[in-house]
Design a protein around this motif. Structure first.
Motif, PDB file in Angstrom:
ATOM      1  N   ILE A  66       0.839  -1.208   0.000  1.00 26.76           N
ATOM      2  CA  ILE A  66       0.000   0.000   0.000  1.00 26.76           C
ATOM      3  C   ILE A  66       0.870   1.253   0.000  1.00 26.76           C
ATOM      4  CG2 ILE A  66      -1.633   1.371   1.374  1.00 26.76           C
ATOM      5  CD1 ILE A  66      -3.118  -0.882   0.231  1.00 26.76           C
ATOM      6  N   SER A  67       1.904   1.276   0.843  1.00 26.30           N
ATOM      7  CA  SER A  67       2.732   2.480   0.933  1.00 26.30           C
ATOM      8  C   SER A  67       3.510   2.707  -0.367  1.00 26.30           C
ATOM      9  CB  SER A  67       3.684   2.396   2.127  1.00 26.30           C
ATOM     10  OG  SER A  67       4.712   1.449   1.901  1.00 26.30           O
ATOM     11  N   VAL A 126      -4.365   3.231   6.806  1.00 24.55           N
ATOM     12  CA  VAL A 126      -4.494   4.640   6.426  1.00 24.55           C
ATOM     13  C   VAL A 126      -3.122   5.320   6.488  1.00 24.55           C
ATOM     14  CG1 VAL A 126      -5.451   6.883   7.117  1.00 24.55           C
ATOM     15  CG2 VAL A 126      -6.932   4.866   7.034  1.00 24.55           C
ATOM     16  N   LYS A 127      -2.347   4.977   7.507  1.00 22.09           N
ATOM     17  CA  LYS A 127      -1.024   5.598   7.642  1.00 22.09           C
ATOM     18  C   LYS A 127      -0.079   5.161   6.530  1.00 22.09           C
ATOM     19  CE  LYS A 127      -1.340   6.559  12.513  1.00 22.09           C
ATOM     20  NZ  LYS A 127      -1.009   6.155  13.879  1.00 22.09           N
ATOM     21  N   CYS A 128      -0.238   3.920   6.083  1.00 23.21           N
ATOM     22  CA  CYS A 128       0.570   3.443   4.953  1.00 23.21           C
ATOM     23  C   CYS A 128       0.241   4.255   3.699  1.00 23.21           C
ATOM     24  CB  CYS A 128       0.283   1.971   4.683  1.00 23.21           C
ATOM     25  SG  CYS A 128       0.586   0.879   6.077  1.00 23.21           S
ATOM     26  N   ALA A 129      -1.056   4.493   3.511  1.00 16.56           N
ATOM     27  CA  ALA A 129      -1.513   5.178   2.297  1.00 16.56           C
ATOM     28  C   ALA A 129      -1.184   6.670   2.314  1.00 16.56           C
ATOM     29  CB  ALA A 129      -3.019   4.978   2.111  1.00 16.56           C
ATOM     30  N   THR A 130      -1.109   7.272   3.501  1.00 12.70           N
ATOM     31  CA  THR A 130      -0.900   8.725   3.567  1.00 12.70           C
ATOM     32  C   THR A 130       0.551   9.113   3.836  1.00 12.70           C
ATOM     33  OG1 THR A 130      -1.548   8.747   5.904  1.00 12.70           O
ATOM     34  CG2 THR A 130      -3.257   9.268   4.301  1.00 12.70           C
ATOM     35  N   LEU A 131       1.419   8.121   4.141  1.00  7.03           N
ATOM     36  CA  LEU A 131       2.812   8.452   4.485  1.00  7.03           C
ATOM     37  C   LEU A 131       3.492   9.315   3.429  1.00  7.03           C
ATOM     38  CD1 LEU A 131       5.350   8.073   6.294  1.00  7.03           C
ATOM     39  CD2 LEU A 131       5.848   6.022   4.944  1.00  7.03           C
ATOM     40  N   VAL A 147       9.376  13.117   8.916  1.00  5.99           N
ATOM     41  CA  VAL A 147       8.014  13.077   9.430  1.00  5.99           C
ATOM     42  C   VAL A 147       7.683  11.646   9.848  1.00  5.99           C
ATOM     43  CG1 VAL A 147       7.157  15.025   8.107  1.00  5.99           C
ATOM     44  CG2 VAL A 147       6.989  12.746   7.129  1.00  5.99           C
ATOM     45  N   SER A 148       6.935  11.556  10.893  1.00  5.80           N
ATOM     46  CA  SER A 148       6.489  10.269  11.367  1.00  5.80           C
ATOM     47  C   SER A 148       4.986  10.280  11.457  1.00  5.80           C
ATOM     48  CB  SER A 148       7.098   9.959  12.739  1.00  5.80           C
ATOM     49  OG  SER A 148       6.543   8.768  13.255  1.00  5.80           O
ATOM     50  N   THR A 149       4.371   9.156  11.095  1.00  2.00           N
ATOM     51  CA  THR A 149       2.916   9.105  11.162  1.00  2.00           C
ATOM     52  C   THR A 149       2.454   8.887  12.598  1.00  2.00           C
ATOM     53  OG1 THR A 149       2.988   6.747  10.661  1.00  2.00           O
ATOM     54  CG2 THR A 149       2.609   8.246   8.814  1.00  2.00           C
TER      55      THR A 149
END
Ligand code: ZN
Length: 150
Positions: A66-67, A126-131, A147-149
């Motif tokens: 995903i990421s 969601v964090k994978c997709a928005t990183l 930056v860190s999620t």
């Protein structure tokens, strides 16, 4: 609907296997690093920005499908866009993957990024997709910090 979902999964798989713009960028004038400790996704983003327009984009890193797919499609999507346009696209994308799509907004505006609509059913993803998008924002702001999620 299941056909559409299958198509979406194929697109994501394709981008994760053969990410576009997967390279360090010669002549980059903005870079940022992003990290999603929850999953172990890491990305370094390279931008060439001229007159407030993103002329070229590249990324390196490792992470889940995903990421990688999201970074691949993000880099494709923001090329040629102004900083404000890229920011708006991020907001739309964020709404899509968190399921906060407003009435009256047409998901078709997102173009191929709509393939990530299934992510809202998997909050941990969601964090994978928005990183990569968070990393884009950091690069555009030119803060030069990771930056860190989390
Ligand atoms: Zn991930």
């Amino acid at each position: 609907m299941s056909d559409l979902r299958e198509l979406y999964q194929q697109v994501i798989l394709d981008h994760s296997k053969k990410p576009r713009n997967f390279r360090t960028l010669e002549g980059a004038n903005r870079t940022a690093e992003g990290h999603n400790p929850l999953c172990g996704d890491e990305i370094t983003l390279y931008l060439q920005v001229e007159d407030d327009v993103i002329r070229a984009v590249g990324f390196q890193g490792s992470g889940c499908a995903i990421s990688r797919a999201s970074a691949s499609m993000m880099t494709d999507s923001v090329k040629g866009k102004t900083r404000a346009e890229a920011e708006r696209l991020f907001e739309r994308f964020h709404d899509l993957v968190t399921g906060e799509t407003d009435e009256g907004r047409d998901p078709a505006d997102l173009g191929k990024l709509a393939v990530f609509s299934g992510v809202k059913e998997f909050p941990v993803r969601v964090k994978c997709a928005t990183l990569s998008w968070h990393t884009l924002r950091a690069a555009l702001e030119g803060k030069g910090e990771t930056v860190s999620t989390e």
